[in-house]
Write a protein that holds these residues in place. Structure first.
Motif, PDB file in Angstrom:
ATOM      1  N   ILE A 128      42.949  29.361  41.045  1.00  0.00           N
ATOM      2  CA  ILE A 128      43.009  30.803  41.267  1.00  0.00           C
ATOM      3  C   ILE A 128      41.859  31.446  40.508  1.00  0.00           C
ATOM      4  O   ILE A 128      41.637  31.140  39.336  1.00  0.00           O
ATOM      5  N   HIS A 129      41.143  32.336  41.165  1.00  0.00           N
ATOM      6  CA  HIS A 129      40.105  33.148  40.512  1.00  0.00           C
ATOM      7  C   HIS A 129      40.636  34.557  40.367  1.00  0.00           C
ATOM      8  O   HIS A 129      41.143  35.129  41.330  1.00  0.00           O
ATOM      9  N   VAL A 130      40.509  35.105  39.178  1.00  0.00           N
ATOM     10  CA  VAL A 130      40.869  36.495  38.930  1.00  0.00           C
ATOM     11  C   VAL A 130      39.585  37.254  38.613  1.00  0.00           C
ATOM     12  O   VAL A 130      38.904  36.941  37.628  1.00  0.00           O
ATOM     13  N   THR A 131      39.278  38.224  39.445  1.00  0.00           N
ATOM     14  CA  THR A 131      38.117  39.078  39.223  1.00  0.00           C
ATOM     15  C   THR A 131      38.588  40.342  38.523  1.00  0.00           C
ATOM     16  O   THR A 131      39.394  41.101  39.081  1.00  0.00           O
ATOM     17  N   PRO A 132      38.124  40.590  37.294  1.00  0.00           N
ATOM     18  CA  PRO A 132      38.562  41.774  36.558  1.00  0.00           C
ATOM     19  C   PRO A 132      38.124  43.069  37.254  1.00  0.00           C
ATOM     20  O   PRO A 132      37.004  43.161  37.772  1.00  0.00           O
ATOM     21  N   THR A 133      39.028  44.046  37.250  1.00  0.00           N
ATOM     22  CA  THR A 133      38.715  45.357  37.788  1.00  0.00           C
ATOM     23  C   THR A 133      38.867  46.450  36.740  1.00  0.00           C
ATOM     24  O   THR A 133      38.269  47.519  36.869  1.00  0.00           O
ATOM     25  N   LYS A 134      39.659  46.182  35.700  1.00  0.00           N
ATOM     26  CA  LYS A 134      39.891  47.191  34.680  1.00  0.00           C
ATOM     27  C   LYS A 134      40.263  46.484  33.375  1.00  0.00           C
ATOM     28  O   LYS A 134      40.989  45.509  33.378  1.00  0.00           O
TER      29      LYS A 134
END
Length: 138
Positions: A128-134
């Motif tokens: 799983i890749h989590v792309t930070p948004t905040k």
């Protein structure tokens, strides 16, 4: 790698590099938040998590990509690091044992659990890749 959102907070990048466990919250189809501890790695501009297959976490990410990762705070509640982001299950992401940086970070904890990188990869095959948004931090 220092993400642009951490330009003024290199201490957060240090924590992400050094801490072994983050708390990942996903959202079930009914809207119920579900939190579980995960091992993670900062890689390029994403957080990489390997997951068991057929779990609420993977089903939730597939249905709703909004997630949150939290690092443990101090006993007094300070040093908060909360990263909101968008998660993606990476098809053909490759097994964890081929991810040298991940294995380097978790070889000891894997051994403590009686696992090898290969057996860990067999048990946790979903990348799983989590792309930070905040970012929220104290």
């Amino acid at each position: 790698m220092l993400w642009p959102m951490f330009d003024e907070r290199p201490d957060i990048q240090e924590r992400l590099d050094g801490e072994l466990v983050a708390w990942m919250t996903t959202v079930s189809p009914s809207g119920q938040p579900q939190t579980s501890p995960v091992w993670f790695l900062v890689q390029d501009e994403v957080l990489v998590v390997y997951s068991l297959a057929s779990t609420p976490r993977t089903r939730n990410v597939a249905a709703n990509p909004k997630v949150c990762l939290n690092l443990n705070s101090t006993p007094e509640g300070g040093e908060l690091v909360i990263i909101e982001g968008t998660a993606e299950i990476v098809e053909d992401g490759g097994p964890a044992f081929e991810d040298r940086a991940y294995v380097d970070k978790y070889r000891g904890p894997m051994a403590d659990l009686g696992m090898t990188p290969e057996s860990f990869s067999a048990d946790y095959p979903v990348r799983i890749h989590v792309t930070p948004t905040k970012l929220r931090a104290s």
